[in-house]
Design a protein around this motif. Structure first.
Motif, PDB file in Angstrom:
ATOM      1  N   HIS A 150       0.779  -1.180  -0.025  1.00  0.00           N
ATOM      2  CA  HIS A 150       0.039  -0.033   0.059  1.00  0.00           C
ATOM      3  C   HIS A 150       0.882   1.502  -0.057  1.00  0.00           C
ATOM      4  CE1 HIS A 150      -3.823  -1.935   0.236  1.00  0.00           C
ATOM      5  NE2 HIS A 150      -3.573  -2.691   1.238  1.00  0.00           N
ATOM      6  N   SER A 151       2.075   1.188   0.632  1.00  0.00           N
ATOM      7  CA  SER A 151       2.805   2.367   0.610  1.00  0.00           C
ATOM      8  C   SER A 151       3.443   2.624  -0.628  1.00  0.00           C
ATOM      9  CB  SER A 151       4.101   2.332   1.720  1.00  0.00           C
ATOM     10  OG  SER A 151       3.484   2.063   3.167  1.00  0.00           O
ATOM     11  N   LEU A 152       3.740   1.483  -1.419  1.00  0.00           N
ATOM     12  CA  LEU A 152       4.199   1.718  -2.655  1.00  0.00           C
ATOM     13  C   LEU A 152       3.321   2.472  -3.519  1.00  0.00           C
ATOM     14  CD1 LEU A 152       6.262  -1.621  -2.771  1.00  0.00           C
ATOM     15  CD2 LEU A 152       7.189   0.799  -2.647  1.00  0.00           C
ATOM     16  N   ARG A 153       2.130   2.012  -3.579  1.00  0.00           N
ATOM     17  CA  ARG A 153       0.958   2.236  -4.650  1.00  0.00           C
ATOM     18  C   ARG A 153       0.799   3.893  -4.155  1.00  0.00           C
ATOM     19  NH1 ARG A 153      -3.272  -3.002  -4.223  1.00  0.00           N
ATOM     20  NH2 ARG A 153      -1.936  -4.252  -5.719  1.00  0.00           N
ATOM     21  N   ALA A 154       0.759   4.075  -2.683  1.00  0.00           N
ATOM     22  CA  ALA A 154       0.465   5.448  -2.719  1.00  0.00           C
ATOM     23  C   ALA A 154       1.546   6.477  -3.099  1.00  0.00           C
ATOM     24  CB  ALA A 154       0.667   5.629  -1.020  1.00  0.00           C
ATOM     25  N   LEU A 155       2.806   5.856  -3.030  1.00  0.00           N
ATOM     26  CA  LEU A 155       4.089   6.679  -3.563  1.00  0.00           C
ATOM     27  C   LEU A 155       3.903   7.099  -5.072  1.00  0.00           C
ATOM     28  CD1 LEU A 155       7.281   5.334  -1.848  1.00  0.00           C
ATOM     29  CD2 LEU A 155       6.482   7.770  -2.336  1.00  0.00           C
ATOM     30  N   GLU A 157      -1.764   9.196  -7.543  1.00  0.00           N
ATOM     31  CA  GLU A 157      -2.193  10.769  -7.572  1.00  0.00           C
ATOM     32  C   GLU A 157      -3.593  10.662  -7.154  1.00  0.00           C
ATOM     33  OE1 GLU A 157      -1.420  12.640 -11.311  1.00  0.00           O
ATOM     34  OE2 GLU A 157       0.630  11.991 -11.354  1.00  0.00           O
ATOM     35  N   GLY A 158      -3.918  12.021  -6.630  1.00  0.00           N
ATOM     36  CA  GLY A 158      -5.324  12.458  -6.128  1.00  0.00           C
ATOM     37  C   GLY A 158      -5.712  11.492  -5.044  1.00  0.00           C
ATOM     38  N   ASP A 159      -6.979  11.035  -5.270  1.00  0.00           N
ATOM     39  CA  ASP A 159      -7.672  10.360  -4.235  1.00  0.00           C
ATOM     40  C   ASP A 159      -7.198   8.994  -4.258  1.00  0.00           C
ATOM     41  OD1 ASP A 159      -9.508  12.381  -3.868  1.00  0.00           O
ATOM     42  OD2 ASP A 159     -10.869  11.474  -5.082  1.00  0.00           O
ATOM     43  N   ALA A 160      -6.452   8.342  -5.212  1.00  0.00           N
ATOM     44  CA  ALA A 160      -5.841   6.985  -5.257  1.00  0.00           C
ATOM     45  C   ALA A 160      -4.746   7.046  -4.273  1.00  0.00           C
ATOM     46  CB  ALA A 160      -5.637   6.513  -6.542  1.00  0.00           C
ATOM     47  N   ALA A 161      -4.037   8.071  -4.203  1.00  0.00           N
ATOM     48  CA  ALA A 161      -2.765   8.229  -3.249  1.00  0.00           C
ATOM     49  C   ALA A 161      -3.418   7.957  -1.758  1.00  0.00           C
ATOM     50  CB  ALA A 161      -1.954   9.336  -3.904  1.00  0.00           C
ATOM     51  N   ASP A 162      -4.485   9.152  -1.647  1.00  0.00           N
ATOM     52  CA  ASP A 162      -4.901   9.223  -0.368  1.00  0.00           C
ATOM     53  C   ASP A 162      -5.519   7.866   0.143  1.00  0.00           C
ATOM     54  OD1 ASP A 162      -5.860  10.923   1.870  1.00  0.00           O
ATOM     55  OD2 ASP A 162      -7.671   9.953   1.238  1.00  0.00           O
ATOM     56  N   LYS A 163      -6.219   7.029  -0.679  1.00  0.00           N
ATOM     57  CA  LYS A 163      -6.675   5.767  -0.460  1.00  0.00           C
ATOM     58  C   LYS A 163      -5.725   4.964  -0.085  1.00  0.00           C
ATOM     59  CE  LYS A 163      -8.936   1.928  -2.758  1.00  0.00           C
ATOM     60  NZ  LYS A 163      -9.431   1.315  -3.981  1.00  0.00           N
ATOM     61  N   HIS A 164      -4.643   4.779  -0.484  1.00  0.00           N
ATOM     62  CA  HIS A 164      -3.577   3.736  -0.627  1.00  0.00           C
ATOM     63  C   HIS A 164      -2.707   4.050   0.851  1.00  0.00           C
ATOM     64  CE1 HIS A 164      -4.086   1.095  -3.506  1.00  0.00           C
ATOM     65  NE2 HIS A 164      -4.209   2.173  -4.579  1.00  0.00           N
ATOM     66  N   PHE A 165      -2.562   5.325   1.150  1.00  0.00           N
ATOM     67  CA  PHE A 165      -1.917   5.890   2.345  1.00  0.00           C
ATOM     68  C   PHE A 165      -2.826   5.385   3.452  1.00  0.00           C
ATOM     69  CE2 PHE A 165       0.683   9.081   0.318  1.00  0.00           C
ATOM     70  CZ  PHE A 165       1.753   8.799   0.383  1.00  0.00           C
ATOM     71  N   ARG A 166      -3.915   5.558   3.364  1.00  0.00           N
ATOM     72  CA  ARG A 166      -4.922   5.178   4.578  1.00  0.00           C
ATOM     73  C   ARG A 166      -4.807   3.699   4.926  1.00  0.00           C
ATOM     74  NH1 ARG A 166      -8.296   9.327   6.539  1.00  0.00           N
ATOM     75  NH2 ARG A 166      -8.087  11.447   5.341  1.00  0.00           N
ATOM     76  N   ALA A 167      -4.883   3.199   3.670  1.00  0.00           N
ATOM     77  CA  ALA A 167      -4.894   1.545   3.776  1.00  0.00           C
ATOM     78  C   ALA A 167      -3.594   1.136   4.433  1.00  0.00           C
ATOM     79  CB  ALA A 167      -5.031   0.901   2.379  1.00  0.00           C
ATOM     80  N   GLU A 225       3.657  14.442   4.118  1.00  0.00           N
ATOM     81  CA  GLU A 225       4.246  15.207   2.931  1.00  0.00           C
ATOM     82  C   GLU A 225       3.275  15.384   1.782  1.00  0.00           C
ATOM     83  OE1 GLU A 225       9.137  14.493   3.465  1.00  0.00           O
ATOM     84  OE2 GLU A 225       7.804  13.180   2.427  1.00  0.00           O
ATOM     85  N   TRP A 226       2.723  14.313   1.701  1.00  0.00           N
ATOM     86  CA  TRP A 226       1.461  14.360   0.458  1.00  0.00           C
ATOM     87  C   TRP A 226       0.484  15.231   0.690  1.00  0.00           C
ATOM     88  CZ3 TRP A 226      -3.511  13.120  -0.065  1.00  0.00           C
ATOM     89  CH2 TRP A 226      -4.075  13.195  -1.316  1.00  0.00           C
ATOM     90  N   LEU A 227       0.008  15.260   2.052  1.00  0.00           N
ATOM     91  CA  LEU A 227      -1.100  16.156   2.582  1.00  0.00           C
ATOM     92  C   LEU A 227      -0.602  17.531   2.482  1.00  0.00           C
ATOM     93  CD1 LEU A 227      -2.303  14.044   5.210  1.00  0.00           C
ATOM     94  CD2 LEU A 227      -3.667  14.614   3.446  1.00  0.00           C
ATOM     95  N   ARG A 228       0.432  17.661   2.805  1.00  0.00           N
ATOM     96  CA  ARG A 228       0.880  19.371   2.689  1.00  0.00           C
ATOM     97  C   ARG A 228       1.014  19.917   1.244  1.00  0.00           C
ATOM     98  NH1 ARG A 228       5.104  22.943   2.452  1.00  0.00           N
ATOM     99  NH2 ARG A 228       6.744  21.362   1.672  1.00  0.00           N
ATOM    100  N   ARG A 229       1.512  18.895   0.510  1.00  0.00           N
ATOM    101  CA  ARG A 229       1.680  19.409  -0.988  1.00  0.00           C
ATOM    102  C   ARG A 229       0.267  19.720  -1.624  1.00  0.00           C
ATOM    103  NH1 ARG A 229       5.295  15.324  -1.301  1.00  0.00           N
ATOM    104  NH2 ARG A 229       3.829  13.932  -2.386  1.00  0.00           N
ATOM    105  N   THR A 230      -0.782  18.946  -0.884  1.00  0.00           N
ATOM    106  CA  THR A 230      -2.064  19.024  -1.880  1.00  0.00           C
ATOM    107  C   THR A 230      -2.811  19.985  -0.807  1.00  0.00           C
ATOM    108  OG1 THR A 230      -2.773  17.006  -0.393  1.00  0.00           O
ATOM    109  CG2 THR A 230      -1.945  16.668  -2.838  1.00  0.00           C
ATOM    110  N   ARG A 231      -2.316  20.647  -0.014  1.00  0.00           N
ATOM    111  CA  ARG A 231      -2.873  21.794   0.545  1.00  0.00           C
ATOM    112  C   ARG A 231      -3.807  21.315   1.801  1.00  0.00           C
ATOM    113  NH1 ARG A 231      -1.126  26.558  -1.454  1.00  0.00           N
ATOM    114  NH2 ARG A 231      -0.084  26.527  -3.760  1.00  0.00           N
ATOM    115  N   HIS A 232      -3.641  20.373   2.346  1.00  0.00           N
ATOM    116  CA  HIS A 232      -4.617  19.622   3.541  1.00  0.00           C
ATOM    117  C   HIS A 232      -3.669  20.028   4.746  1.00  0.00           C
ATOM    118  CE1 HIS A 232      -6.166  17.792  -0.083  1.00  0.00           C
ATOM    119  NE2 HIS A 232      -7.463  17.844   0.611  1.00  0.00           N
ATOM    120  N   GLU A 233      -3.434  21.122   5.019  1.00  0.00           N
ATOM    121  CA  GLU A 233      -2.339  21.438   6.371  1.00  0.00           C
ATOM    122  C   GLU A 233      -2.788  20.856   7.578  1.00  0.00           C
ATOM    123  OE1 GLU A 233      -3.234  23.713   4.037  1.00  0.00           O
ATOM    124  OE2 GLU A 233      -1.295  24.425   3.162  1.00  0.00           O
ATOM    125  N   GLY A 234      -3.919  21.014   7.990  1.00  0.00           N
ATOM    126  CA  GLY A 234      -4.487  20.492   9.246  1.00  0.00           C
ATOM    127  C   GLY A 234      -4.369  19.144   9.400  1.00  0.00           C
TER     128      GLY A 234
END
Length: 594
Positions: free
Chosen positions: A438-443, A446-456, A479-488
């Motif tokens: 899941h970590s590899l797929r997240a890396l 892009e977009g929602d797919a990355a978020d999905k794999h990070f959470r998994a 780092e991905w969340l910061r780049r996509t402007r989800h600072e919180g």
């Protein structure tokens, strides 16, 4: 039989001494008694040699293997026939090797090989040579010798044949010879005709070698499933559960059992085998994030490996030390230990150690931002013909491989590595590959797919048993969340990663998390005047127990570590807390004992 009465009296005295040795409760035979027999013997005496042999056997059962070797060597000299002489020499060499003294065992073996021997002794010499080469020589040659010995012994001594096949698996895994390891497992399973316990162990081992462990037993349950022919004092009775526990058993259970097994081998004087357990234990502690314990275990193992002359295990431990150093950003130590490990491992054909050391150097380059260097170093783990190529090491290193490729701007290489790993992980029933997949797929997504794999990845069952990989994935997610402007959300993930990485002592990655956290508008949690803020989890546990009045031995028993490791933790704790003595711990605000 005796030339005069005085000779008869001397012989009677010798036998009395041998009988006394057999009755002693101390594990070490009296050197004075050995010298007396050596001085008083007048020539070959089979009755006396037999009595000494019996005394040596009793000493061996009580942990006095080194002294037993000396007594058996003397018994050989008293043997009236050449075949008896060779048999006892071989027994002396085996006792010397098992006690952790290959320097004594090797010349005795060389002497035995020059003398006439019956068939049983010849087979025993083949067995002994294979075992000595396994931890002191070239791995493919050791595997071939061990498997040949197992085949020769199969019809004569099934238990010894299985022991050789089991040890062949250890060498085959180092040499990345999966087919030979499976061949050995098949030999073990075949021994089930003799003892059903071997059939079970052989099947479980074969499944584990194929990355599909099927048993769900704890190591202690595996111990209860041991073949009936493995008695309480047999080393393999403890080695089997420890070995099988490395593959599918929950790692905390496997570690607790390995600690107990190490204590058993230590008490029995089986120092040669104990070094192998120390390495397995250090590997488990590395994976569990018990890095302070891992470091102490490596130091203990290296001392022991050098003391007993086991350069193969020395290479294994040096390579693991290099990997630990890379994770902690200790560049000088990492490079030194990696180079020493490879200098030993490459001539040995010890691809596991050579590859692990190469992984350490690749991880070091990745952490320093030298992405092209990291790519080149890590590529050798899977390159055919490379002395560092090892399939299992390459799989374990896949997160570093893919991250290096991504950061170096090599997406095709990253996709290939992640795809190959995913195909293998789909066939495996092991737990750890799922977090990595899941970590590899997240890396790579892009977009929602990355978020999905990070959470998994973060929700993977058992992920907490691999805190370093989990913290790295959490850092990448932040780092991905910061780049996509989800600072919180980024601040929450980065703060979590920072705390774990600081606790592990992963300095470079902790600094990276701290920098990203500040960039996201956050800061580390404030701990005020908390005196435990600079302690690792293991150091805090030790400090609290010491403050409660427990001795190093009592703390070690509570935490399943050695008293030496407890002392090392306290050595690190005192300057961090600004104290200089154990008594001052009682006045420190350390919180409640767990």
């Amino acid at each position: 039989m005796y030339a005069d009465a005085s000779a008869r009296q001397r012989a009677l005295a010798h036998r009395a001494l041998a009988a006394e040795l057999a009755q002693r409760h101390e594990p070490v035979l009296a050197e004075q008694a050995i010298r007396h027999r050596a001085l008083a013997a007048t020539g070959p005496d089979e009755e006396l040699a037999r009595a000494l042999e019996a005394g040596a056997a009793e000493a061996g059962r009580r942990g006095g293997l080194a002294a037993a070797a000396a007594v058996l060597h003397r018994a050989a000299r008293l043997s009236p026939t050449r075949e008896q002489h060779t048999r006892r020499l071989t027994a002396a060499a085996y006792a010397a090797w098992k006690s952790g003294n290959p320097q004594l065992a090797r010349p005795i073996v060389r002497e035995a090989l020059t003398r006439p021997a019956d068939e049983a002794t010849e087979l025993e010499l083949v067995r002994l040579q294979g075992m000595m080469e396994l931890w002191g020589g070239e791995q493919e040659a050791a595997v071939a010798r061990l498997l040949h010995g197992a085949e020769l012994l199969a019809g004569r001594s099934r238990d010894r044949a299985v022991a050789l096949a089991f040890m062949a698996v250890d060498g085959a895994l180092r040499a990345d010879q999966l087919d030979e390891a499976l061949r050995a497992a098949e030999q073990i399973e075949t021994a089930g005709d003799h003892d059903p316990g071997y059939a079970r162990y052989g099947r479980w081992l074969a499944d584990s070698l194929c990355d599909r462990p099927r048993h769900d037993l704890s190591p202690w349950q595996l111990l209860q499933e041991a073949p009936v022919s493995l008695g309480p004092g047999d080393a393999h009775r403890w080695l089997w559960p420890a070995a099988l526990g490395r593959f599918g058993t929950p790692p905390r259970q496997a570690r607790a059992f390995a600690v107990e097994a190490c204590a058993h081998f230590d008490a029995a004087g089986m120092l040669a085998v104990r070094v192998l357990l120390l390495f397995w234990l250090a590997e488990l502690e590395y994976g569990l994030g018990l890095w302070e314990d891992c470091e102490a275990r490596i130091r203990e193992g290296l001392r022991a490996a050098r003391d007993v002359g086991q350069p193969v295990l020395e290479a294994d431990l040096l390579a693991l030390s290099a990997l630990l150093g890379a994770g902690r950003g200790r560049e000088e130590l990492c490079r030194e230990h990696a180079e020493r490990a490879q200098a030993l491992a490459v001539p040995q054909g010890n691809r596991a150690a050579a590859g692990t050391a190469q992984w350490a150097l690749g991880r070091l380059a990745l952490g320093a931002g030298a992405y092209d260097e990291a790519c080149e170093r890590l590529a050798l783990l899977g390159r055919p013909g490379s002395p560092f190529a090892h399939r299992q090491v390459a799989r374990r290193a896949v997160l570093d491989v893919v991250e290096a490729q991504v950061r170096a701007g090599r997406p095709e290489g990253a996709e290939r590595a992640a795809g190959a790993f995913g195909e293998w992980a789909d066939q495996s029933t092991l737990g750890w590959p799922q977090l990595h997949r899941h970590s590899l797929r997240a890396l790579l997504a892009e977009g929602d797919a990355a978020d999905k794999h990070f959470r998994a990845a973060l929700a993977t069952p058992g992920a907490a048993d691999d805190p370093y990989t989990l913290a790295r994935t959490t850092l990448l997610y932040g780092e991905w969340l910061r780049r996509t402007r989800h600072e919180g959300e980024a601040r929450a993930q980065l703060r979590s990663a920072l705390e774990v990485l600081e606790g592990l002592g992963a300095g470079r990655e902790a600094e990276r998390a701290r920098t990203q956290l500040r960039a996201a508008g956050g800061s580390p949690r404030r701990r005020g005047g908390d005196p435990t803020a600079r302690l690792t989890v293991q150091e805090l546990q030790v400090a609290r127990l010491a403050a409660a009045g427990l001795s190093n031995r009592e703390i070690g028993a509570r935490l399943s570590v050695s008293p030496r490791t407890v002392g090392y933790h306290l050595y690190k704790v005192f300057p961090k807390l600004g104290i200089s003595s154990r008594s001052q711990l009682r006045d420190a605000d350390l919180g409640a004992v767990d």
